[in-house]
Design a protein around this motif. Structure first.
Motif, mmCIF file in Angstrom:
data_model
loop_
_atom_site.group_PDB
_atom_site.id
_atom_site.type_symbol
_atom_site.label_atom_id
_atom_site.label_comp_id
_atom_site.label_asym_id
_atom_site.label_seq_id
_atom_site.Cartn_x
_atom_site.Cartn_y
_atom_site.Cartn_z
ATOM 1 N N ARG A 216 -11.474 -28.561 -11.515
ATOM 2 C CA ARG A 216 -10.557 -27.864 -10.616
ATOM 3 C C ARG A 216 -10.241 -26.459 -11.142
ATOM 4 N NH1 ARG A 216 -5.375 -31.116 -10.010
ATOM 5 N NH2 ARG A 216 -4.961 -29.632 -8.329
ATOM 6 N N LEU A 217 -10.162 -26.319 -12.461
ATOM 7 C CA LEU A 217 -9.856 -25.017 -13.045
ATOM 8 C C LEU A 217 -11.022 -24.051 -12.868
ATOM 9 C CD1 LEU A 217 -8.042 -26.094 -16.335
ATOM 10 C CD2 LEU A 217 -7.017 -25.105 -14.269
ATOM 11 N N LYS A 218 -12.215 -24.570 -12.814
ATOM 12 C CA LYS A 218 -13.398 -23.733 -12.593
ATOM 13 C C LYS A 218 -13.327 -23.085 -11.213
ATOM 14 C CE LYS A 218 -18.444 -23.887 -12.906
ATOM 15 N NZ LYS A 218 -19.641 -24.770 -13.110
ATOM 16 N N GLU A 219 -12.912 -23.877 -10.224
ATOM 17 C CA GLU A 219 -12.743 -23.366 -8.865
ATOM 18 C C GLU A 219 -11.607 -22.337 -8.820
ATOM 19 O OE1 GLU A 219 -13.145 -23.861 -4.403
ATOM 20 O OE2 GLU A 219 -14.443 -24.124 -6.135
ATOM 21 N N LEU A 220 -10.505 -22.628 -9.511
ATOM 22 C CA LEU A 220 -9.364 -21.714 -9.532
ATOM 23 C C LEU A 220 -9.749 -20.379 -10.150
ATOM 24 C CD1 LEU A 220 -6.347 -21.152 -9.101
ATOM 25 C CD2 LEU A 220 -5.912 -22.191 -11.339
ATOM 26 N N LYS A 221 -10.568 -20.414 -11.190
ATOM 27 C CA LYS A 221 -10.999 -19.175 -11.844
ATOM 28 C C LYS A 221 -11.776 -18.291 -10.878
ATOM 29 C CE LYS A 221 -13.307 -17.397 -15.972
ATOM 30 N NZ LYS A 221 -13.989 -17.735 -17.247
ATOM 31 N N LYS A 222 -12.606 -18.883 -10.054
ATOM 32 C CA LYS A 222 -13.361 -18.118 -9.059
ATOM 33 C C LYS A 222 -12.414 -17.430 -8.072
ATOM 34 C CE LYS A 222 -17.481 -21.095 -9.041
ATOM 35 N NZ LYS A 222 -18.291 -22.019 -8.195
ATOM 36 N N ILE A 223 -11.374 -18.172 -7.660
ATOM 37 C CA ILE A 223 -10.417 -17.631 -6.690
ATOM 38 C C ILE A 223 -9.617 -16.481 -7.296
ATOM 39 C CG2 ILE A 223 -8.349 -18.156 -5.336
ATOM 40 C CD1 ILE A 223 -9.423 -21.038 -5.087
ATOM 41 N N ILE A 224 -9.086 -16.709 -8.501
ATOM 42 C CA ILE A 224 -8.251 -15.691 -9.146
ATOM 43 C C ILE A 224 -9.046 -14.420 -9.445
ATOM 44 C CG2 ILE A 224 -7.052 -15.142 -11.306
ATOM 45 C CD1 ILE A 224 -5.844 -17.928 -11.240
ATOM 46 N N SER A 225 -10.256 -14.570 -9.938
ATOM 47 C CA SER A 225 -11.059 -13.396 -10.289
ATOM 48 C C SER A 225 -11.483 -12.606 -9.056
ATOM 49 C CB SER A 225 -12.295 -13.815 -11.090
ATOM 50 O OG SER A 225 -13.128 -14.668 -10.314
ATOM 51 N N ALA A 226 -11.460 -13.250 -7.881
ATOM 52 C CA ALA A 226 -11.856 -12.567 -6.643
ATOM 53 C C ALA A 226 -10.655 -12.068 -5.840
ATOM 54 C CB ALA A 226 -12.696 -13.513 -5.781
ATOM 55 N N SER A 227 -9.429 -12.294 -6.337
ATOM 56 C CA SER A 227 -8.223 -11.925 -5.590
ATOM 57 C C SER A 227 -7.853 -10.464 -5.823
ATOM 58 C CB SER A 227 -7.049 -12.817 -6.008
ATOM 59 O OG SER A 227 -7.338 -14.170 -5.728
#
Length: 429
Positions: A85-96
């Motif tokens: 789940r944290l891997k997915e969150l990292k993608k979201i945060i880095s693209a925000s």
């Protein structure tokens, strides 16, 4: 003003503050619209369930996957169990491009450290917009530790100093146009109880008002008080009672406790009971028709709509969809906010009584504030600042000595006072 604030965000994180009724929510929504219209990714987060609903976003805990962690140390330890789940969150945060945290005053120092840790460790390169007023409701902490020297507020954390937000204060009152009332509210917000404040509040407390009158909305500290008044007044109304039950549509599997907590924080109820002639408050904004806190009277009731008389016009009110959302990112890197549950209900509630908690964001014309159970610093200010004018504001107090009581309820944490005194570089609009 909006353009100036957006320009400042090109090179800075921002802390957007100001008292009640100065337009913090309006400016925040304008910033969100600007970013999204320019194809920028915006994540809107609320520190509480209520603020998340009001901003059309999700809660901080849900988005950042904090789980049961109460400190940075606990978070680092517990993260080992949520790697996928944290891997997915990292993608979201880095693209925000922009992350907004609403009601920042209710974010503790420990929680803010956890937020900034997430942003730094997951490659956040966008802007952070912190919105709220530390003079209003403080963080809720699990223990009394913060009262005995430990850090409590977000601005006390080392992370606040690390991100060094530019400070912007909105000062123009939009909720009312009474300069003297605005000045009184400003003093109460800052914990000042001088002779002018005392004289004004004594007058409001001594003004007589009909205790049971459909023209006034009574504000209470607890749900039980508000619900009792609403049930009693509705029962006394000589008309046929209608009950509208909300529909709840879950799109994907949602944890039962998460769904219950979200529904509890919605501004409307699962079961709406009304009659023709019952006064109501609108609980959402529908530009051009009504805003949150506007008052009306039920004129007629149909199966799929309620006709409300408001300001000499009739407004057709239909069910409103409240969405419990999750933020995801697709294979192309586009961030999306999708509904996992939809709660559909008429966006109104009985106007006889409401809690301070549920009145968040409302502007109410004829208001009676019951102040018998003020239990948190600044709660008194939050209550009376819902009023749009001083002539329509009354104070209901059933204790022995109102003067002494004022000394107890008009107060602010000295840490908050000291923090605002340090903001010499505050830009004011």
């Amino acid at each position: 003003m909006k353009e100036k604030i957006i320009a400042l965000m090109e090179d800075n994180h921002l802390f957007l503050t100001g008292g009640a009724g100065v337009g913090k929510s309006y400016i925040t929504n304008e910033i969100i619209s600007h970013f999204r219209s320019n194809d920028k990714s915006v994540i809107a987060l609320g520190s509480t369930g209520v603020s998340a609903v009001n901003i059309g976003g999700v809660t901080i805990h849900s988005f950042f996957i904090f789980g049961i962690s109460a400190s940075l140390e606990e978070l680092v330890h517990n993260d080992k169990r949520s790697k996928s789940r944290l891997k997915e969150l990292k993608k979201i945060i880095s693209a925000s491009d922009l992350i907004i945290i609403d009601e920042i005053s209710m974010v503790s120092a420990a929680l803010f450290d956890m937020i900034v840790y997430r942003l730094e460790s997951m490659g956040f390169r966008g802007r952070l917009l912190l919105v709220g007023d530390f003079y209003q409701l403080p963080p809720v902490v699990a223990s009394n530790g913060a009262l005995f020297g430990e850090l409590l507020y977000a601005f006390e954390s080392s992370s606040w100093k690390k991100i060094a937000p530019l400070n912007i204060e909105l000062t123009t009152m939009h909720r009312n146009n009474d300069a003297r009332f605005t000045q009184i509210l400003s003093k109460i917000r800052q914990g000042i109880c001088d002779n002018d404040v005392r004289s004004t509040l004594n007058h409001l407390e001594q003004k007589s008002f009909p205790s049971e009158n459909s023209l006034y909305t009574h504000l209470y500290g607890t749900n039980a008080q508000a619900e009792n008044i609403n049930a009693k007044m509705l029962d006394a109304l000589d008309a046929l009672e209608y009950t509208f039950v909300a529909s709840i549509d879950t799109k994907t599997k949602v944890h039962e406790k998460r769904l219950e907590s979200w529904i509890k924080n919605l501004p409307v109820s699962e079961s709406l009971k009304i009659k023709k002639g019952s006064p109501i408050l609108f609980c959402v904004n529908k530009w051009g028709k009504f805003i949150n806190g506007d008052r009306g009277v039920v004129h007629s009731i149909e199966e799929d709509c309620i006709i409300v008389a408001k300001d000499d016009v009739f407004v057709r009110v239909e069910r409103h969809d409240f969405e419990l959302s999750e933020i995801t990112i697709d294979s192309s890197g586009e961030i999306k906010q999708a509904a996992v549950a939809i709660f559909s209900q008429f966006p109104i509630k009985l106007a006889y009584a409401i809690t301070i908690h549920k009145a968040q964001g409302m502007s109410i014309d004829s208001l009676v504030c019951n102040v018998d159970r003020i239990f948190a610093p600044s709660q008194f200010y939050v209550a009376i600042s819902r009023a749009t004018n001083i002539d329509g504001l009354y104070i209901d107090f059933n204790g022995a000595n109102f003067e002494n009581y004022l000394d107890k309820i008009i107060r602010v944490d000295q840490r908050v006072e000291a923090f605002y005194e340090t903001l010499n570089d505050m830009i004011q609009y």
